[in-house]
Design an enzyme around this catalytic site. Structure first.
Site, PDB file in Angstrom:
ATOM      1  N   SER A  38      72.117   6.916  29.646  1.00 57.59           N
ATOM      2  CA  SER A  38      71.975   5.293  28.520  1.00 57.59           C
ATOM      3  C   SER A  38      69.904   5.129  28.369  1.00 57.59           C
ATOM      4  O   SER A  38      68.880   5.915  28.663  1.00 57.59           O
ATOM      5  CB  SER A  38      71.702   4.453  29.795  1.00 57.59           C
ATOM      6  OG  SER A  38      71.401   3.291  29.203  1.00 57.59           O
ATOM      7  N   SER A  39      69.590   4.491  27.602  1.00 56.57           N
ATOM      8  CA  SER A  39      68.064   4.050  26.864  1.00 56.57           C
ATOM      9  C   SER A  39      67.355   2.501  28.156  1.00 56.57           C
ATOM     10  O   SER A  39      66.812   2.332  27.388  1.00 56.57           O
ATOM     11  CB  SER A  39      67.843   3.963  25.919  1.00 56.57           C
ATOM     12  OG  SER A  39      68.035   5.562  24.840  1.00 56.57           O
ATOM     13  N   ARG A  76      77.090   0.798  34.780  1.00 55.81           N
ATOM     14  CA  ARG A  76      76.913   2.165  34.183  1.00 55.81           C
ATOM     15  C   ARG A  76      78.442   2.453  33.998  1.00 55.81           C
ATOM     16  O   ARG A  76      78.981   2.712  35.200  1.00 55.81           O
ATOM     17  CB  ARG A  76      75.996   3.641  34.076  1.00 55.81           C
ATOM     18  CG  ARG A  76      76.607   3.968  32.458  1.00 55.81           C
ATOM     19  CD  ARG A  76      75.691   3.180  31.567  1.00 55.81           C
ATOM     20  NE  ARG A  76      75.415   4.721  30.783  1.00 55.81           N
ATOM     21  CZ  ARG A  76      75.463   3.932  29.681  1.00 55.81           C
ATOM     22  NH1 ARG A  76      75.122   3.181  28.851  1.00 55.81           N
ATOM     23  NH2 ARG A  76      74.709   4.961  28.240  1.00 55.81           N
ATOM     24  N   THR A  88      75.347  -3.879  28.056  1.00 56.59           N
ATOM     25  CA  THR A  88      75.729  -3.294  26.583  1.00 56.59           C
ATOM     26  C   THR A  88      77.623  -2.636  26.560  1.00 56.59           C
ATOM     27  O   THR A  88      78.210  -2.842  27.424  1.00 56.59           O
ATOM     28  CB  THR A  88      75.353  -1.872  26.038  1.00 56.59           C
ATOM     29  OG1 THR A  88      75.265  -1.216  25.024  1.00 56.59           O
ATOM     30  CG2 THR A  88      75.418  -0.467  26.754  1.00 56.59           C
ATOM     31  N   GLY A 135      68.520  -2.232  21.713  1.00 56.45           N
ATOM     32  CA  GLY A 135      68.306  -0.886  20.114  1.00 56.45           C
ATOM     33  C   GLY A 135      68.002   0.466  20.339  1.00 56.45           C
ATOM     34  O   GLY A 135      67.742   1.654  20.038  1.00 56.45           O
ATOM     35  N   GLY A 136      69.280   0.975  21.239  1.00 53.11           N
ATOM     36  CA  GLY A 136      69.711   1.892  21.913  1.00 53.11           C
ATOM     37  C   GLY A 136      68.334   2.979  22.113  1.00 53.11           C
ATOM     38  O   GLY A 136      67.642   2.631  22.309  1.00 53.11           O
ATOM     39  N   THR A 149      73.101  -4.622  21.921  1.00 59.66           N
ATOM     40  CA  THR A 149      73.263  -4.289  23.421  1.00 59.66           C
ATOM     41  C   THR A 149      72.351  -6.199  23.804  1.00 59.66           C
ATOM     42  O   THR A 149      71.858  -6.094  23.059  1.00 59.66           O
ATOM     43  CB  THR A 149      72.326  -3.860  23.772  1.00 59.66           C
ATOM     44  OG1 THR A 149      72.986  -2.057  23.673  1.00 59.66           O
ATOM     45  CG2 THR A 149      71.875  -2.616  25.200  1.00 59.66           C
ATOM     46  N   ASP A 156      78.344   8.143  24.385  1.00 63.41           N
ATOM     47  CA  ASP A 156      76.766   8.213  24.942  1.00 63.41           C
ATOM     48  C   ASP A 156      76.241   9.345  25.379  1.00 63.41           C
ATOM     49  O   ASP A 156      75.207   9.963  25.654  1.00 63.41           O
ATOM     50  CB  ASP A 156      76.264   7.003  25.689  1.00 63.41           C
ATOM     51  CG  ASP A 156      75.399   6.053  24.994  1.00 63.41           C
ATOM     52  OD1 ASP A 156      75.142   5.722  23.894  1.00 63.41           O
ATOM     53  OD2 ASP A 156      75.349   5.556  25.815  1.00 63.41           O
TER      54      ASP A 156
HETATM   55  O1  DON Z   1      73.026   2.916  27.115  1.00 63.01           O
HETATM   56  C1  DON Z   1      72.216   3.337  26.004  1.00 63.01           C
HETATM   57  O2  DON Z   1      71.180   3.206  25.460  1.00 63.01           O
HETATM   58  C2  DON Z   1      73.008   2.777  24.631  1.00 63.01           C
HETATM   59  N1  DON Z   1      74.280   2.691  24.906  1.00 63.01           N
HETATM   60  C3  DON Z   1      72.419   1.566  24.187  1.00 63.01           C
HETATM   61  C4  DON Z   1      72.820   1.336  22.912  1.00 63.01           C
HETATM   62  C5  DON Z   1      72.403  -0.230  22.457  1.00 63.01           C
HETATM   63  O3  DON Z   1      71.688   0.019  22.808  1.00 63.01           O
HETATM   64  C6  DON Z   1      72.376  -0.637  20.856  1.00 63.01           C
HETATM   65  N2  DON Z   1      71.208  -2.045  20.586  1.00 63.01           N
HETATM   66  N3  DON Z   1      70.784  -2.645  20.481  1.00 63.01           N
END
Ligand code: DON
Length: 577
Positions: free
Chosen positions: A460-461, A113, A407, A481-482, A389, A431
């Site tokens: 992060s997710s 990360r 990502t 997908g965040g 991502t 984030d």
């Molecule tokens: O680390 C994370 O959870 C976010 N930065 C991820 C962003 C994300 O998944 C966008 N996605 N499709």
């Protein structure tokens, strides 16, 4: 249950023959004659790769066929995606790998990360009026965290078998020789072009000289990126963090009032960490711990749901959706309250994933009445995250398995490119919680665990996960997908374990999202309308459904066959041999 797995294999193996590719010769593995399959589904007895992009999948498969292991192939896929999937594939971002090392019979994780630079502090994005300055942590030079991908891949390579340069070469060639832009990438380019036009380095790397974007069918050549990859092939991560690439990054940061210094790059370290572990109805769940919230939140939701008997439930019916939403509501509130970088904040992971706590939490769920998120705790709205991502999975013939999600945060990250480097930098600083103490309905979260600090990693997710049986990997799961990522993986596990779906059915089945606040359920469109009506009847508020995630997954059958399934929601490509 075993019998149904086997039935699934027969059906999918037949489906796979449609996608049977040509025999590929020339690899020096003794498996030269093994049939190679490419397609949305691919089955093979030796190894499998699946990612969002066909060039990257092919790069990974060729590494496996040349004798590399899953770690080697995962590195090659990740580097190739940096060339062909610039929306999320990256050299300038970060991510996580969950790995099974067959030789050592052990699971581990790699955290690469991004880290906050040394000048970072909790109030860095606040203006003179004490309020956040809009967009600064999202687009441009001051949104960038110290990238981790190249260092992470180099560390992963300690478990690899092939020469490092051979893993970089496929990506380097794709950048130098170019590839044809497909309609999906062309659409992304078209949408981002106005932003790229504001940054000279980005315009040079990604637009025609007249400022127009590349269209579908055009060849896209990336000479600066080829230069960067060449430096990495010969100089390794040192070239990126201390050598010629670092020089260009630091020069651009200085010229543009950016945050990252030579010392920040020099200080970046990937970290091997223990996975978060859980179990679900006899299956082992091995996933990513802090600084991702993914594994902890996933295991906590599974623990709650495990207290309900789902025998005979309809996978797209309202009773199951309700129980899943109530599990999400609780676990996402815990996420907002407790999760952050555990190197900086005491994160009570063991307590969050404890089975006895889940029994109590489950007892508070009514089988037919929605709770209100605000009743579960103080109102906290979590900020929206963008949908870019990418997740990919690799299994080799030795039994190693690598589940990777990485990502640059938003699609095309911060949108900035240091001149001469050819790659996009992340906007991962967004984030972090940007407004200390401010948690409100507009979407600000100001809780302590995820406040900004020098050297800290933003929450992060991302949820790269391995589902195992009797200690051995069976399914490699993950998605972009965040905040929806964790719920996408939750759904995949339930589909596979409770409903014994084969992997393709599990990936296709419609997904649900709820993240505590805002207090809204989102169903993918393929849910029957009756389910939405019944949920509303229980008191749930329904939001507009969207496509949720892009889960490129692998299943390993008891006889060793590997089935790779590309999610059809965006684009994707599976290969096996
Ligand atoms: O680390 C994370 O959870 C976010 N930065 C991820 C962003 C994300 O998944 C966008 N996605 N499709």
């Amino acid at each position: 249950m075993k019998k149904r797995w086997m039935t699934g294999l027969v059906v999918l193996a037949l489906a796979g023959t449609v996608a049977l590719g040509p025999r590929v010769s020339g690899a020096a593995t003794g498996q030269d004659n093994a049939a190679v399959q490419f397609g949305r589904l691919a089955v093979g007895e030796h190894g499998a790769v699946v990612s969002v992009d066909g060039h990257a999948t092919r790069a990974g498969l060729e590494v496996l066929r040349a004798g590399g292991n899953a770690i080697d192939a995962a590195i090659a896929v990740g580097l190739a995606l940096a060339v062909t999937h610039p929306q999320a594939g990256n050299l300038g971002g970060g991510g996580f790998m969950v790995i099974y090392l067959a030789d050592e019979d052990r699971y581990t994780t790699l955290d690469f990360r991004e880290m906050a630079p040394a000048v970072a502090h909790a109030e860095m994005y606040l203006g003179e009026d004490g309020r956040p300055v809009r967009g600064v942590n999202y687009v441009g030079w001051r949104a960038v965290g110290v990238p981790g991908t190249v260092a992470g891949f180099e560390k992963a390579h300690e478990w690899g078998r092939m020469d490092w340069a051979d893993l970089v070469r496929p990506a380097q060639q794709l950048a130098a020789d170019g590839f044809w832009v497909d309609p999906y990438l062309a659409g992304s380019f078209r949408r981002v072009a106005p932003t790229f036009q504001r940054y000279a380095g980005s315009a040079e790397a990604f637009l025609h000289p007249d400022g127009s974007p590349y269209a579908a069918g055009e060849k896209f050549v990336q000479p600066d990126l080829a230069w960067s990859l060449d430096q990495i092939a010969t100089g390794g991560a040192d070239a990126f963090y201390r050598g010629p690439i670092a020089e260009r990054l630091v020069a651009a940061m200085e010229a543009n009032d950016g945050l990252i210094t030579a010392a920040d790059l020099d200080n970046y370290r990937p970290v091997e960490r223990e996975p978060v572990r859980g179990s679900y109805r006899g299956w082992d769940v091995i996933s990513m711990g802090p600084p991702s919230s993914g594994g902890t939140t996933l295991v906590s939701m599974l623990n709650i749901l495990e207290n309900f008997d789902l025998e005979g439930a309809d996978p797209t019916g309202a009773p199951l959706a309700h129980l899943m939403v109530e599990s999400m509501r609780q676990a996402y509130m815990d996420r907002a309250t407790h999760l952050g970088d555990a190197d900086y904040h005491d994160v009570p992971v063991d307590w969050l994933v404890a089975k006895d706590r889940a029994v109590e939490l489950a007892a508070a769920i009514s089988p037919d009445t929605a709770r209100k998120s605000a009743d579960l705790g103080a109102a906290i709205l979590t900020a929206p995250e963008s949908p870019e991502t990418t997740h990919y999975s690799v299994v080799d013939s030795f039994g190693n398995a690598v589940s990777t999600t990485y990502t640059i945060e938003a699609g095309f990250g911060s949108k900035v490119v240091a001149p001469g480097t050819g790659f996009l930098l992340n906007n991962e600083m967004g984030d972090f919680n940007e407004w200390p103490g401010m948690t409100d309905e507009r979407g600000y979260v100001g809780t302590d665990p995820n406040l900004i600090a020098a050297g800290k990693r933003p929450l992060s997710s991302m949820t790269p996960t391995i589902l195992a049986r009797d200690g051995k990997p069976v399914a490699l799961l993950g998605s972009p997908g965040g905040k929806t990522i964790i719920n996408t993986v939750f759904r995949l596990v339930v589909n596979l374990v409770d409903f014994e779906m084969n992997l393709a059915q599990a990936v296709d089945a419609p997904r649900i999202h709820h993240q505590w606040m805002p207090d809204v359920v989102r169903l993918e469109r393929a849910f029957p309308t009756g389910t939405a009506d019944a949920l509303m009847g229980m008191g749930h508020e329904l939001g507009t459904g969207r496509i949720q995630g892009d889960a490129h997954c692998i299943w390993i059958y008891p006889d060793g066959a590997r089935l790779a399934v590309a999610d059809g929601r965006r684009s994707g490509s599976a290969a096996a041999y």
